[in-house]
Scaffold this active site. Sequence first.
Site, mmCIF file in Angstrom:
data_model
loop_
_atom_site.group_PDB
_atom_site.id
_atom_site.type_symbol
_atom_site.label_atom_id
_atom_site.label_comp_id
_atom_site.label_asym_id
_atom_site.label_seq_id
_atom_site.Cartn_x
_atom_site.Cartn_y
_atom_site.Cartn_z
ATOM 1 N N TYR A 166 0.809 -1.211 0.000
ATOM 2 C CA TYR A 166 0.000 0.000 0.000
ATOM 3 C C TYR A 166 0.847 1.267 0.000
ATOM 4 O O TYR A 166 0.399 2.311 -0.482
ATOM 5 C CB TYR A 166 -0.917 0.026 1.232
ATOM 6 C CG TYR A 166 -2.187 -0.758 1.058
ATOM 7 C CD1 TYR A 166 -2.159 -2.135 0.936
ATOM 8 C CD2 TYR A 166 -3.410 -0.105 1.024
ATOM 9 C CE1 TYR A 166 -3.330 -2.858 0.793
ATOM 10 C CE2 TYR A 166 -4.587 -0.814 0.880
ATOM 11 C CZ TYR A 166 -4.542 -2.183 0.760
ATOM 12 O OH TYR A 166 -5.699 -2.892 0.617
ATOM 13 N N LYS A 178 3.618 -15.526 3.304
ATOM 14 C CA LYS A 178 3.884 -16.320 2.101
ATOM 15 C C LYS A 178 5.387 -16.576 2.081
ATOM 16 O O LYS A 178 6.102 -16.185 1.144
ATOM 17 C CB LYS A 178 3.381 -15.542 0.864
ATOM 18 C CG LYS A 178 3.398 -16.347 -0.428
ATOM 19 C CD LYS A 178 2.336 -17.428 -0.500
ATOM 20 C CE LYS A 178 2.483 -18.255 -1.762
ATOM 21 N NZ LYS A 178 1.581 -19.425 -1.802
ATOM 22 N N ASP A 193 -2.417 -18.611 1.364
ATOM 23 C CA ASP A 193 -3.398 -19.356 0.550
ATOM 24 C C ASP A 193 -4.096 -20.414 1.395
ATOM 25 O O ASP A 193 -5.315 -20.597 1.307
ATOM 26 C CB ASP A 193 -2.735 -19.966 -0.698
ATOM 27 C CG ASP A 193 -1.423 -20.671 -0.410
ATOM 28 O OD1 ASP A 193 -0.898 -20.552 0.715
ATOM 29 O OD2 ASP A 193 -0.913 -21.361 -1.315
ATOM 30 N N ASP A 201 -6.089 -7.165 4.099
ATOM 31 C CA ASP A 201 -7.210 -6.555 3.389
ATOM 32 C C ASP A 201 -8.112 -7.657 2.820
ATOM 33 O O ASP A 201 -9.333 -7.635 2.993
ATOM 34 C CB ASP A 201 -6.688 -5.662 2.260
ATOM 35 C CG ASP A 201 -7.809 -5.035 1.461
ATOM 36 O OD1 ASP A 201 -8.768 -4.548 2.089
ATOM 37 O OD2 ASP A 201 -7.735 -5.038 0.216
ATOM 38 N N ASP A 227 -11.954 -9.316 4.573
ATOM 39 C CA ASP A 227 -13.254 -9.325 3.883
ATOM 40 C C ASP A 227 -13.860 -10.727 3.915
ATOM 41 O O ASP A 227 -15.068 -10.892 4.141
ATOM 42 C CB ASP A 227 -13.096 -8.898 2.412
ATOM 43 C CG ASP A 227 -13.435 -7.430 2.191
ATOM 44 O OD1 ASP A 227 -13.269 -6.646 3.153
ATOM 45 O OD2 ASP A 227 -13.859 -7.067 1.076
HETATM 46 C C1 IPM Z 1 -10.257 -1.450 3.729
HETATM 47 C C2 IPM Z 1 -10.508 -0.901 2.345
HETATM 48 C C3 IPM Z 1 -9.358 0.025 1.988
HETATM 49 C C4 IPM Z 1 -8.086 -0.807 2.010
HETATM 50 C C5 IPM Z 1 -9.515 0.778 0.652
HETATM 51 C C6 IPM Z 1 -10.794 1.574 0.624
HETATM 52 C C7 IPM Z 1 -8.332 1.640 0.332
HETATM 53 O O1 IPM Z 1 -10.663 -1.923 1.426
HETATM 54 O O2 IPM Z 1 -10.233 -0.655 4.683
HETATM 55 O O3 IPM Z 1 -10.116 -2.660 3.859
HETATM 56 O O4 IPM Z 1 -7.776 -1.459 1.017
HETATM 57 O O5 IPM Z 1 -7.406 -0.811 3.040
HETATM 58 MG MG MG Z 2 -10.650 -3.848 2.305
#
Ligand code: IPM
Ligand code: MG
Length: 368
Positions: A154, A203, A235, A259, A263
Amino acid sequence: MSVLKEREMEYRIAAISGDGIGPEIVAEAKKVLNAVGKKYGHRFVFTDVLMGGCSIDAYGKPLTDEVLEICRNSDAVLLGAIGGNVGQSDWYRRPPQERPEAGLLALRKGLGLFANLRISYLYKELAERCPLRQEVAEKGFDMVMVRELTGGLYFGERYTEEKDGVVTAVDTLKYSDWEIRRVAEQAFRIAAGRRGNLISVDKANVLDTSRLWRKVVEEVAKDYPEVTLSHMLVDNCAMQLVHNPGQFDVVLTENMFGDILSDEASEITGSIGMQPSASLAEGHFGLYEPSHGSAPDIAGQNIANPLATILSVGLMLRFSFDLAEEADAVENAVRKVLAEGLRTPDLWKEGSIKVSTSQMGDEVAARI
Ligand code: IPM
Ligand code: MG
């Protein structure tokens, strides 16, 4: 009793409602904090500031120095969500470093928020919404993912160049030992206060950054003999999260892996609207936000689920203000509304009581 104790404590919170459903969910989180303040004798003072798309509209950029300074001078930051519809919004016709998301990244970096905690907990009331096999869902899970937030891909050097008709894009993945050490220490401290199990995800069969990650995490582990450390390849972790999420207590990982995996970990809780997060700096300062996005498609309809944001202020009470009893009160109130069958549309099912965003906030606040 000392005079200090008699006076109510004052906490200064910078509130960034942001875009899309942001203002609706932040309003409910404030409501719940005010209910906590009333019951326990604290004063929460909010300073509303702009960041993200709304800041582009107002000031021409996603994060201004003034807003960063106000956040820095607060005791904590509350954030709703930022960003818009990539295909439709003018915000995405700007260069990448001037878009809403750039404001969020600059805020994380500018506030030194290197440790991002994302909690995935499957409430038994929501087990049937869990997309996993029913026997897996019935066992439940309760995990904290600790994602490194200010390093790695990032924030590495990036560019796109064209040479001899070939276009090449470069993103750099770079980690230094001290960056790994400080987030690892945070993860070990959290694991020590929970079930004492830490899985570090990397990894290391391919990446040098992961091999350094492993080495530093092993060194930090020596200071936490009460925590059991193991390593898992990313993975395999993605697979294990859907195969047997109950095995995870605390997961530590780098920025990009975190990240993606967070999710996945949020979706298995039954709704992405249920995962709170805390982004912590050195000391007590932190930024608190739901993990989900700004959901522009349902903005302004009073139907978004405010629970992840409400649970995030629970984390604020716990981590930034050291108010564990108050944090428990928020979590218990959320548990109660779910047990009583109150559901925003994302969680609604036959036989439950459908409530709007603001009704959900009212109901949680009433149970503090
Ligand atoms: C998160 C989001 C952010 C990230 C984006 C919006 C830049 O996906 O907070 O997980 O990738 O960190
Ligand atoms: Mg995210």
